[in-house]
Design a protein around this motif. Structure first.
Motif, PDB file in Angstrom:
ATOM      1  N   TRP A 144      44.488  48.863  33.610  1.00 44.30           N
ATOM      2  CA  TRP A 144      45.305  49.269  33.690  1.00 44.30           C
ATOM      3  C   TRP A 144      46.369  47.431  33.442  1.00 44.30           C
ATOM      4  O   TRP A 144      47.264  47.878  32.835  1.00 44.30           O
ATOM      5  N   GLN A 145      45.552  46.791  33.324  1.00 49.16           N
ATOM      6  CA  GLN A 145      46.005  45.537  32.268  1.00 49.16           C
ATOM      7  C   GLN A 145      46.220  45.681  31.277  1.00 49.16           C
ATOM      8  O   GLN A 145      47.066  44.854  30.508  1.00 49.16           O
TER       9      GLN A 145
ATOM     10  N   LEU B  81      46.476  48.409  29.808  1.00 52.60           N
ATOM     11  CA  LEU B  81      47.821  49.566  29.669  1.00 52.60           C
ATOM     12  C   LEU B  81      49.194  48.969  29.673  1.00 52.60           C
ATOM     13  O   LEU B  81      50.188  48.626  28.752  1.00 52.60           O
ATOM     14  N   LEU B  82      49.484  47.668  30.612  1.00 54.48           N
ATOM     15  CA  LEU B  82      50.500  46.611  30.797  1.00 54.48           C
ATOM     16  C   LEU B  82      50.874  45.961  29.746  1.00 54.48           C
ATOM     17  O   LEU B  82      51.901  45.749  28.963  1.00 54.48           O
ATOM     18  N   LEU B  83      49.817  45.535  28.703  1.00 58.61           N
ATOM     19  CA  LEU B  83      49.463  44.151  27.687  1.00 58.61           C
ATOM     20  C   LEU B  83      49.902  44.730  26.653  1.00 58.61           C
ATOM     21  O   LEU B  83      50.647  44.861  25.838  1.00 58.61           O
TER      22      LEU B  83
ATOM     23  N   LEU C  94      51.516  48.359  26.994  1.00 54.09           N
ATOM     24  CA  LEU C  94      52.817  49.432  26.746  1.00 54.09           C
ATOM     25  C   LEU C  94      54.048  48.177  27.209  1.00 54.09           C
ATOM     26  O   LEU C  94      55.403  48.082  27.130  1.00 54.09           O
ATOM     27  N   VAL C  95      53.651  48.180  28.610  1.00 58.48           N
ATOM     28  CA  VAL C  95      54.908  47.627  29.333  1.00 58.48           C
ATOM     29  C   VAL C  95      55.516  46.546  28.982  1.00 58.48           C
ATOM     30  O   VAL C  95      56.890  45.999  29.146  1.00 58.48           O
ATOM     31  N   TYR C  96      54.346  45.064  29.269  1.00 61.01           N
ATOM     32  CA  TYR C  96      54.898  43.821  28.301  1.00 61.01           C
ATOM     33  C   TYR C  96      55.772  43.436  27.594  1.00 61.01           C
ATOM     34  O   TYR C  96      57.025  43.554  26.717  1.00 61.01           O
TER      35      TYR C  96
ATOM     36  N   LEU D 157      59.041  45.234  27.699  1.00 60.59           N
ATOM     37  CA  LEU D 157      60.440  44.191  28.731  1.00 60.59           C
ATOM     38  C   LEU D 157      60.460  42.564  27.726  1.00 60.59           C
ATOM     39  O   LEU D 157      61.541  42.119  28.015  1.00 60.59           O
ATOM     40  N   GLU D 158      59.330  42.131  26.950  1.00 61.39           N
ATOM     41  CA  GLU D 158      59.179  41.166  26.243  1.00 61.39           C
ATOM     42  C   GLU D 158      60.389  41.006  25.304  1.00 61.39           C
ATOM     43  O   GLU D 158      61.218  40.535  25.049  1.00 61.39           O
TER      44      GLU D 158
ATOM     45  N   ASN E 197      49.572  43.988  20.236  1.00 62.28           N
ATOM     46  CA  ASN E 197      48.826  43.964  21.196  1.00 62.28           C
ATOM     47  C   ASN E 197      47.925  45.339  20.907  1.00 62.28           C
ATOM     48  O   ASN E 197      46.535  44.837  21.425  1.00 62.28           O
TER      49      ASN E 197
END
Length: 139
Positions: free
Chosen positions: A30-31, A33-35, A37-39, A42-43, A123
């Motif tokens: 999950w982390q 995936l966040l690192l 796609l999500v971050y 957002l960044e 990433n």
């Protein structure tokens, strides 16, 4: 230029990974995936979409050197400083260069999508290719 930036990221990541001493960390699926796609999304919204856009208006879209706008330079510096608490020390400076690259594409296209895609690819290279190779060689 987009693909050249991506290829450069891969080689720079390899050099950084194997010539740096930064803390090892394990991340869950999950982390990752966040690192990946999500971050990045957002960044890029914060640093290139909001901050760099505001700075471009404030500086009149002036360029300081080599086609880099003052707004990009300032946003990239803040991008690197924002990573300081997580990665610490001089390794946070590594984030300055990709910040300039993401900002360059944002300036040239007037669109966030190339910066977001590059950030996701940067990433992805790090967390799916370089970091696993680095951890295997440390064992």
């Amino acid at each position: 230029m987009f693909w050249a930036a991506l290829c450069a990221a891969f080689f720079i990541d390899i050099v950084i990974a194997f010539n740096s001493h930064f803390p090892e960390r394990s991340v869950s699926g999950w982390q990752v995936l966040l690192l990946i796609l999500v971050y990045p999304v957002l960044e890029e919204i914060v640093f290139r979409g909001l901050l760099q856009s505001l700075l471009l208006k404030a500086t009149g879209s002036r360029y300081c050197l080599a086609g880099v706008s003052y707004a990009n330079l300032m946003a990239a510096l803040l991008f690197a400083l924002a990573h300081l608490p997580r990665v610490g020390g001089l390794f946070a400076l590594w984030f300055f260069l990709p910040g300039l690259v993401f900002g360059f594409f944002r300036d040239r296209t007037g669109n966030l999508l190339p910066a977001i895609l590059l950030h996701i690819l940067f990433n992805s290279i790090w967390f799916l290719v370089v970091e696993p190779l680095r951890l295997v060689t440390l064992v």
